[in-house]
Scaffold this motif. Structure first.
Motif, PDB file in Angstrom:
ATOM      1  N   ALA A  26     -56.371 -20.690  -5.665  1.00  0.00           N
ATOM      2  CA  ALA A  26     -56.687 -19.526  -6.520  1.00  0.00           C
ATOM      3  C   ALA A  26     -55.756 -19.583  -7.728  1.00  0.00           C
ATOM      4  O   ALA A  26     -55.993 -20.338  -8.663  1.00  0.00           O
ATOM      5  CB  ALA A  26     -56.546 -18.244  -5.709  1.00  0.00           C
ATOM      6  N   LEU A  31     -49.180 -22.800  -4.000  1.00  0.00           N
ATOM      7  CA  LEU A  31     -49.517 -24.204  -3.736  1.00  0.00           C
ATOM      8  C   LEU A  31     -48.726 -25.172  -4.606  1.00  0.00           C
ATOM      9  O   LEU A  31     -48.200 -26.175  -4.116  1.00  0.00           O
ATOM     10  CB  LEU A  31     -51.007 -24.430  -4.023  1.00  0.00           C
ATOM     11  N   ARG A 104     -51.146 -14.633 -12.605  1.00  0.00           N
ATOM     12  CA  ARG A 104     -51.923 -15.717 -11.974  1.00  0.00           C
ATOM     13  C   ARG A 104     -52.123 -15.499 -10.475  1.00  0.00           C
ATOM     14  O   ARG A 104     -53.144 -15.862  -9.919  1.00  0.00           O
ATOM     15  CB  ARG A 104     -51.197 -17.060 -12.151  1.00  0.00           C
ATOM     16  N   GLY A 109     -54.614 -14.895  -2.209  1.00  0.00           N
ATOM     17  CA  GLY A 109     -53.668 -16.002  -2.003  1.00  0.00           C
ATOM     18  C   GLY A 109     -52.454 -15.541  -1.212  1.00  0.00           C
ATOM     19  O   GLY A 109     -51.937 -16.260  -0.357  1.00  0.00           O
ATOM     20  N   ASN A 110     -52.009 -14.328  -1.482  1.00  0.00           N
ATOM     21  CA  ASN A 110     -50.875 -13.753  -0.749  1.00  0.00           C
ATOM     22  C   ASN A 110     -51.216 -13.619   0.737  1.00  0.00           C
ATOM     23  O   ASN A 110     -50.405 -13.936   1.609  1.00  0.00           O
ATOM     24  CB  ASN A 110     -50.552 -12.377  -1.354  1.00  0.00           C
ATOM     25  N   ASN A 113     -51.702 -17.268   2.309  1.00  0.00           N
ATOM     26  CA  ASN A 113     -50.457 -18.027   2.417  1.00  0.00           C
ATOM     27  C   ASN A 113     -49.708 -17.700   3.709  1.00  0.00           C
ATOM     28  O   ASN A 113     -49.045 -18.550   4.297  1.00  0.00           O
ATOM     29  CB  ASN A 113     -49.584 -17.721   1.188  1.00  0.00           C
ATOM     30  N   ALA A 117     -42.754 -12.808   4.437  1.00  0.00           N
ATOM     31  CA  ALA A 117     -42.045 -12.048   3.404  1.00  0.00           C
ATOM     32  C   ALA A 117     -42.964 -11.615   2.265  1.00  0.00           C
ATOM     33  O   ALA A 117     -42.494 -11.126   1.246  1.00  0.00           O
ATOM     34  CB  ALA A 117     -40.903 -12.889   2.839  1.00  0.00           C
ATOM     35  N   GLY A 120     -47.630  -8.337  -1.072  1.00  0.00           N
ATOM     36  CA  GLY A 120     -48.932  -7.669  -1.181  1.00  0.00           C
ATOM     37  C   GLY A 120     -49.463  -7.238   0.177  1.00  0.00           C
ATOM     38  O   GLY A 120     -50.057  -6.163   0.321  1.00  0.00           O
ATOM     39  N   LEU A 162     -63.536 -19.030   3.939  1.00  0.00           N
ATOM     40  CA  LEU A 162     -62.878 -18.691   2.680  1.00  0.00           C
ATOM     41  C   LEU A 162     -62.704 -17.178   2.645  1.00  0.00           C
ATOM     42  O   LEU A 162     -63.589 -16.439   3.077  1.00  0.00           O
ATOM     43  CB  LEU A 162     -63.835 -19.108   1.555  1.00  0.00           C
ATOM     44  N   LYS A 180     -38.758  -2.599  -0.952  1.00  0.00           N
ATOM     45  CA  LYS A 180     -38.445  -4.026  -0.790  1.00  0.00           C
ATOM     46  C   LYS A 180     -36.934  -4.167  -0.975  1.00  0.00           C
ATOM     47  O   LYS A 180     -36.406  -3.791  -2.017  1.00  0.00           O
ATOM     48  CB  LYS A 180     -39.187  -4.831  -1.852  1.00  0.00           C
ATOM     49  N   GLN A 187     -37.435 -10.737  -8.893  1.00  0.00           N
ATOM     50  CA  GLN A 187     -37.495 -12.159  -8.544  1.00  0.00           C
ATOM     51  C   GLN A 187     -36.742 -12.450  -7.242  1.00  0.00           C
ATOM     52  O   GLN A 187     -35.995 -13.416  -7.157  1.00  0.00           O
ATOM     53  CB  GLN A 187     -36.889 -13.015  -9.664  1.00  0.00           C
TER      54      GLN A 187
HETATM   55  C1  LIG Z   1     -41.470 -17.872  -9.025  1.00  0.00           C
HETATM   56  C2  LIG Z   1     -42.302 -17.288  -7.908  1.00  0.00           C
HETATM   57  C3  LIG Z   1     -42.032 -16.004  -7.493  1.00  0.00           C
HETATM   58  C4  LIG Z   1     -42.788 -15.429  -6.453  1.00  0.00           C
HETATM   59  N1  LIG Z   1     -42.479 -14.163  -6.059  1.00  0.00           N
HETATM   60  C5  LIG Z   1     -43.169 -13.598  -5.062  1.00  0.00           C
HETATM   61  C6  LIG Z   1     -42.846 -12.279  -4.635  1.00  0.00           C
HETATM   62  O1  LIG Z   1     -41.944 -11.623  -5.160  1.00  0.00           O
HETATM   63  N2  LIG Z   1     -43.584 -11.744  -3.619  1.00  0.00           N
HETATM   64  C7  LIG Z   1     -44.606 -12.429  -3.016  1.00  0.00           C
HETATM   65  O2  LIG Z   1     -45.241 -11.901  -2.106  1.00  0.00           O
HETATM   66  N3  LIG Z   1     -44.928 -13.684  -3.407  1.00  0.00           N
HETATM   67  C8  LIG Z   1     -44.243 -14.284  -4.413  1.00  0.00           C
HETATM   68  N4  LIG Z   1     -44.556 -15.553  -4.806  1.00  0.00           N
HETATM   69  C9  LIG Z   1     -45.618 -16.267  -4.081  1.00  0.00           C
HETATM   70  C10 LIG Z   1     -47.037 -16.214  -4.712  1.00  0.00           C
HETATM   71  O3  LIG Z   1     -46.972 -15.978  -6.091  1.00  0.00           O
HETATM   72  C11 LIG Z   1     -47.948 -15.167  -4.051  1.00  0.00           C
HETATM   73  O4  LIG Z   1     -48.022 -15.365  -2.654  1.00  0.00           O
HETATM   74  C12 LIG Z   1     -49.360 -15.175  -4.639  1.00  0.00           C
HETATM   75  O5  LIG Z   1     -50.044 -14.020  -4.214  1.00  0.00           O
HETATM   76  C13 LIG Z   1     -50.176 -16.389  -4.222  1.00  0.00           C
HETATM   77  O6  LIG Z   1     -51.452 -16.278  -4.817  1.00  0.00           O
HETATM   78  P1  LIG Z   1     -52.148 -17.524  -5.544  1.00  0.00           P
HETATM   79  O7  LIG Z   1     -53.467 -17.032  -6.025  1.00  0.00           O
HETATM   80  O8  LIG Z   1     -51.259 -18.120  -6.558  1.00  0.00           O
HETATM   81  O9  LIG Z   1     -52.315 -18.494  -4.291  1.00  0.00           O
HETATM   82  P2  LIG Z   1     -52.440 -20.100  -4.268  1.00  0.00           P
HETATM   83  O10 LIG Z   1     -51.123 -20.722  -4.568  1.00  0.00           O
HETATM   84  O11 LIG Z   1     -53.617 -20.541  -5.056  1.00  0.00           O
HETATM   85  O12 LIG Z   1     -52.768 -20.274  -2.709  1.00  0.00           O
HETATM   86  C14 LIG Z   1     -51.874 -19.841  -1.716  1.00  0.00           C
HETATM   87  C15 LIG Z   1     -52.471 -20.152  -0.332  1.00  0.00           C
HETATM   88  O13 LIG Z   1     -53.638 -19.388  -0.137  1.00  0.00           O
HETATM   89  C16 LIG Z   1     -54.785 -20.233   0.065  1.00  0.00           C
HETATM   90  N5  LIG Z   1     -55.879 -19.536  -0.592  1.00  0.00           N
HETATM   91  C17 LIG Z   1     -55.877 -19.010  -1.852  1.00  0.00           C
HETATM   92  N6  LIG Z   1     -57.008 -18.337  -2.069  1.00  0.00           N
HETATM   93  C18 LIG Z   1     -57.745 -18.446  -0.942  1.00  0.00           C
HETATM   94  C19 LIG Z   1     -59.034 -17.945  -0.537  1.00  0.00           C
HETATM   95  N7  LIG Z   1     -59.778 -17.203  -1.348  1.00  0.00           N
HETATM   96  N8  LIG Z   1     -59.472 -18.231   0.714  1.00  0.00           N
HETATM   97  C20 LIG Z   1     -58.717 -18.972   1.565  1.00  0.00           C
HETATM   98  N9  LIG Z   1     -57.502 -19.462   1.242  1.00  0.00           N
HETATM   99  C21 LIG Z   1     -57.036 -19.201   0.011  1.00  0.00           C
HETATM  100  C22 LIG Z   1     -54.398 -21.566  -0.515  1.00  0.00           C
HETATM  101  O14 LIG Z   1     -55.103 -22.635   0.063  1.00  0.00           O
HETATM  102  C23 LIG Z   1     -52.918 -21.613  -0.196  1.00  0.00           C
HETATM  103  O15 LIG Z   1     -52.731 -21.998   1.152  1.00  0.00           O
HETATM  104  C24 LIG Z   1     -43.832 -16.169  -5.846  1.00  0.00           C
HETATM  105  C25 LIG Z   1     -44.124 -17.453  -6.291  1.00  0.00           C
HETATM  106  C26 LIG Z   1     -43.367 -18.018  -7.310  1.00  0.00           C
HETATM  107  C27 LIG Z   1     -43.699 -19.400  -7.780  1.00  0.00           C
END
Ligand SMILES: Cc1cc2nc3c(=O)[nH]c(=O)nc-3n(C[C@H](O)[C@H](O)[C@H](O)COP(=O)(O)OP(=O)(O)OC[C@H]3O[C@@H](n4cnc5c(N)ncnc54)[C@H](O)[C@@H]3O)c2cc1C
Length: 277
Positions: A26, A31, A104, A109-110, A113, A117, A120, A162, A180, A187
């Motif tokens: 997503a 990832l 993004r 995705g949250n 994943n 921790a 969302g 999915l 939290k 961050q």
């Molecule tokens: C600098 C940084 C800071 C962050 N801070 C936080 C924070 O404070 N709190 C927090 O909770 N997270 C944080 N994150 C983690 C991340 O941003 C979140 O978990 C975010 O919601 C992931 O969403 P994404 O769309 O980018 O997922 P992706 O990276 O695209 O995917 C994540 C996982 O979900 C799977 N996936 C995605 N969409 C689907 C779907 N529709 N169906 C089935 N599987 C799917 C993917 O295969 C993968 O395994 C951080 C990441 C970074 C890099």
């Protein structure tokens, strides 16, 4: 790197049915962080969901707010109506990384994943949300968030499924709390995360970073439902011991997490309900 680019859900789930180790992508914010070290993932194909327009946006009905699987935190932060009806979603979204990640990163995705921790997931669970899992041949099922995870990074979602939507029931709440606790205000990965709601269906208390999965805390919910007198944070420790099993790790100790959780619950409710004094 091999990337498949479906343009609708039917195509996406058909691709997953043929090749179950495809990795849905997503926002890519989880990832791609791990991309350099996960060598085995380079051999697998990616299922880029960004071209599936029907997964975008939010919809309101009388009963639900429904998020498409590509809905980002930023869309929630900037939507006044979500802020009015689901305040905790906005509060949690604002705490995810910084604006780049909020723009993004997606709620789906949250969820997928599966991090204990995640920020969302607790509020979605505290609002009684459900996740739609779709598979080939038109199959789809709704799973309640509080029965979605089975173990650390494990869930009831099958590899051929999915996440397509997340729906949050619309309801009135007398109590809504999101906290939290991290090493700094922004961050940070949470040492303790807590979402609490009280509505017509009773209490929901959800803890993050306290167990292998984000989970509801049945013993605390029972205490609150009974309106047992809680005169100090330590009165919650027995219930916390039943509900969660935190670990010592580089971010915190288990004992610190338990006491912090007790303090957060206590101070969040003190003076707001008669039995917490
Ligand atoms: C600098 C940084 C800071 C962050 N801070 C936080 C924070 O404070 N709190 C927090 O909770 N997270 C944080 N994150 C983690 C991340 O941003 C979140 O978990 C975010 O919601 C992931 O969403 P994404 O769309 O980018 O997922 P992706 O990276 O695209 O995917 C994540 C996982 O979900 C799977 N996936 C995605 N969409 C689907 C779907 N529709 N169906 C089935 N599987 C799917 C993917 O295969 C993968 O395994 C951080 C990441 C970074 C890099």
């Amino acid at each position: 790197m091999r990337v498949l680019t479906p343009t609708n859900v039917e195509e996406a789930v058909a691709m997953l049915a043929v090749e179950e180790d495809l990795i849905p992508m997503a926002g890519g914010t989880d990832l791609l962080v791990h991309w350099p070290e996960h060598l085995e993932a380079r051999e697998r194909g990616y299922l880029d969901l960004s071209g599936v327009e029907s997964l975008r946006g939010m919809e309101w009905s009388d009963a639900f707010l429904t998020l498409g699987a590509l809905t980002t935190y930023w869309e929630v932060v900037t939507d006044a109506r979500v802020g009015r009806e689901f305040r905790l979603m906005v509060e949690a979204a604002r705490q995810v990384g910084a604006i780049q990640i909020q723009s993004r990163g997606t709620w789906a995705g949250n969820i997928a994943n599966g991090s204990p921790a995640a920020d969302g997931v607790p509020v979605l669970m505290a609002y009684g949300a459900e996740v739609e899992l779709a598979s080939a041949g038109g199959g789809a099922r709704w799973v309640a968030m509080d029965s979605y995870y089975t173990d650390y990074k494990q869930s009831v979602k099958r590899p051929d499924e999915l996440i397509t939507r997340v729906r949050v029931p619309r309801a009135e709440y007398e109590i809504e709390v999101w906290e939290k606790v991290g090493s700094r205000r922004a961050q940070a990965i949470s040492k303790v995360g807590l979402a609490i709601t009280k509505g017509d269906e009773g209490w929901r208390v959800v803890a993050a970073s306290m167990a292998p999965t984000i989970r509801r805390c049945a013993a605390i919910e029972k205490l609150l439902t009974k309106e047992a007198a809680i005169n100090r944070p330590e009165d919650l420790l027995k219930a916390i011991g039943k509900d969660v099993s935190p670990i010592d790790d580089l971010r915190s100790t288990a004992a610190y997490r338990e006491l912090t959780m007790a303090r957060v619950v206590y101070h969040a409710l003190k003076g707001r309900v008669s039995f917490v004094t």
